[in-house]
Enzyme design. Structure first.
Site, PDB file in Angstrom:
ATOM      1  N   SER A   1       0.805  -1.208   0.000  1.00 19.14           N
ATOM      2  CA  SER A   1       0.000   0.000   0.000  1.00 19.14           C
ATOM      3  C   SER A   1       0.847   1.271   0.000  1.00 19.14           C
ATOM      4  CB  SER A   1      -0.960  -0.051   1.192  1.00 19.14           C
ATOM      5  OG  SER A   1      -2.017   0.845   1.020  1.00 19.14           O
TER       6      SER A   1
ATOM      7  N   ASP B   1       9.666   5.205 -10.686  1.00 20.38           N
ATOM      8  CA  ASP B   1       9.253   5.789 -11.958  1.00 20.38           C
ATOM      9  C   ASP B   1      10.046   7.049 -12.286  1.00 20.38           C
ATOM     10  OD1 ASP B   1       7.448   3.792 -12.312  1.00 20.38           O
ATOM     11  OD2 ASP B   1       5.649   5.050 -12.213  1.00 20.38           O
TER      12      ASP B   1
ATOM     13  N   LYS C   1      -0.961  -4.332  -3.077  1.00 18.98           N
ATOM     14  CA  LYS C   1      -2.242  -3.748  -2.672  1.00 18.98           C
ATOM     15  C   LYS C   1      -2.363  -2.360  -3.298  1.00 18.98           C
ATOM     16  CE  LYS C   1      -5.183  -2.325   1.090  1.00 18.98           C
ATOM     17  NZ  LYS C   1      -5.342  -0.967   0.532  1.00 18.98           N
TER      18      LYS C   1
END
Length: 495
Positions: free
Chosen positions: A328, A339, A353
């Site tokens: 999460s 990224d 999740k």
């Protein structure tokens, strides 16, 4: 539609999102009337069954419990993370997300029916009263703890600030009996633990420096030789970003800039927590760009969260450690920095999740509903739901024989009723972390990477053998050495 919300990202087993608001939708025509008719017909079915149970069950049922069980069943049928919280569970969730409560400042576990002190927290009522690690708590306010669960004992020791509680302590081999009266104070749950690293650290060195971030090694005078800042984040509560910022400031004060190799951010077995804290932690290493977006059922519910200028790390290299227990909010941080090529992600695949839960208080001491309301996406548009974050460098731990086959998490994709995410869902991964940092391959690989080892060298030394053999030898330009350019004892609780 109008929403006022404090959004929280859900842990796999812990706190999720908090939204307080109203949601309305206007229907028109026969379709809406037909749908409403079907809904009321189904509600009549529920009422008929409820009345039959109330009038004909062999014993008089608890009507409040019947309703709560029905609500629980309705929510758990949606997905693994939607649920009903009764009033007590809701209060406990708020304590976890706030990261502070009225208490005594001791970490405890349970042993042979007694409550055992793991450690008193510095500068708390417990430490000032002289409570020691290893003490057994046999009674609380004159009531024996025998027969209590650990949670029940915890609840009795917590309470309003400035109220008193008396503990019966058994100390030493002879079980000397002591009565200790303490006054509760505001205790903060430390979600950030940190240590400067000068060489392969010992377990005690990483644990002993939770408060001041200084490495305790007088023999080698390690404070003058520190070159890496290690930060362990155990959960994302309201204290997390402040703890991280304070740790980073401490490192920058103690480690000369020309000697400072970079940061290791350890998110292993971190189940998640507050969304805003994961955004702030990510922002500590970014100058610009999107951090995460959340997308609900309706297009107008999409929200994007962007970084603000001000990289607190001053551009130093970063390695993030993840494993099968990282979920999460942990995955938001790892995905954002991956990224943006701001950090090297090292370890094993995360839990996967990728959904956001909203906590909706029900009022009148009726608890709250935890409802999945959105999915989240990394800056590149990846949904990690049931897929997880794959590390840039895969490093598996050497698992003890007795734990082999038991050290992997199944991951989100294995949970019954999970939100689907295409055909290429991925399971969990290894979640074992050796108790002694000297045997922690992931931590040692991160240190070597920051100190100049190339990615190929790390893979050859620490990666799975087949991966290292399959990798062709290639020259690197040193960027691999600068990835930034390219939880208490187990079972313990804090009072």
């Amino acid at each position: 539609m109008r929403k006022v919300s404090l959004v929280v990202l859900g842990a796999v087993i812990g706190a999720s999102a908090v939204t307080i608001g109203a949601q309305s939708q206007i229907f028109s025509g026969g379709t809406a009337r037909a749908a409403a008719s079907d809904t009321y017909r189904n509600l009549n079915l529920f009422g008929d069954v409820f009345e039959k149970i109330r009038s004909d069950y062999v014993e008089k049922p608890d009507e409040k419990k019947l309703v709560e069980s029905a609500v629980t069943g309705m929510l758990t049928s949606l997905d693994p993370h939607s649920s009903y919280m009764d009033a007590k569970s809701f209060r406990d969730m708020q304590v976890q997300t706030r990261g502070e409560f009225g208490g005594l400042g001791i970490e405890v576990t349970q042993e042979d029916g007694m409550v055992k002190v793991v450690t008193p927290i510095d500068d708390t009522p417990a430490s000032r009263a002289g409570i020691l690690s290893g003490d057994l708590i046999s009674g609380i306010d004159g009531e024996t703890v025998q027969g209590m669960s650990l949670n029940q004992a915890v609840d009795k020791m917590r309470g309003p600030v400035k109220t008193q509680v008396t503990l019966t302590i058994l100390r030493g081999e002879k079980k000397d009996k002591l009565e200790v009266k303490l006054t509760r104070e505001l205790i903060q749950i430390k979600s950030v633990r940190c240590s400067g690293i000068a060489q392969i650290p010992t377990q005690d060195q990483l644990r002993s420096s939770a408060s001041d971030c200084g490495l305790k090694d007088p023999v080698r005078n390690a404070n003058k030789a520190m070159d890496i800042g290690y930060v362990r984040v155990t959960q994302f509560n309201e204290q997390t970003y402040d703890g991280l910022r304070n740790a980073m400031q401490k490192f920058q004060q103690e480690i000369p800039a020309d000697k400072f190799k970079g940061y290791i951010i350890d998110l292993r077995n971190n189940p998640g927590g507050l969304l805003d804290q994961s955004i702030s932690v990510s922002n500590a290493f970014l100058e610009r760009g999107e951090i995460v977006s959340t997308r609900g059922r309706n297009a107008d519910e999409t929200q994007r969260y962007n970084a603000r200028p001000g990289d607190l790390s001053k551009g130093k290299p970063v390695v993030i450690l993840i494993n099968g227990g990282s979920a999460s909010a942990s995955e938001i941080v790892a995905g954002a920095l991956q990224d943006h090529k701001r950090a090297t992600i090292l370890g094993t695949r995360s839990f996967g999740k990728g959904s956001v839960q909203t906590i909706i208080p029900l009022g009148q001491n009726n608890g709250a509903v935890r409802l999945t309301t959105a999915r989240y996406y990394t800056p590149s548009g990846r949904s990690i739901q049931a897929k997880g974050i794959d590390p840039d460098i895969l490093v598996l731990q050497d698992t003890p024989d007795e734990l082999k086959g038991k050290d992997d998490t199944k991951g989100e994709a294995s949970l019954k009723g999970h939100l689907k995410n295409g055909e290429d869902e991925k399971g969990g991964s290894q979640a074992y972390v050796p108790p002694d940092p000297k045997n922690d391959k992931q931590l040692n690989a991160a240190m070597e990477l920051l100190r100049g080892a190339t990615r190929d060298q790390i893979v050859a030394a620490y990666g799975p053998k087949q991966t290292a053999q399959a990798q062709p030898e290639k020259k690197t330009d040193g960027a691999d050495a600068k990835p930034a350019d390219a939880k208490p004892a187990e079972g313990a609780q804090t009072k």
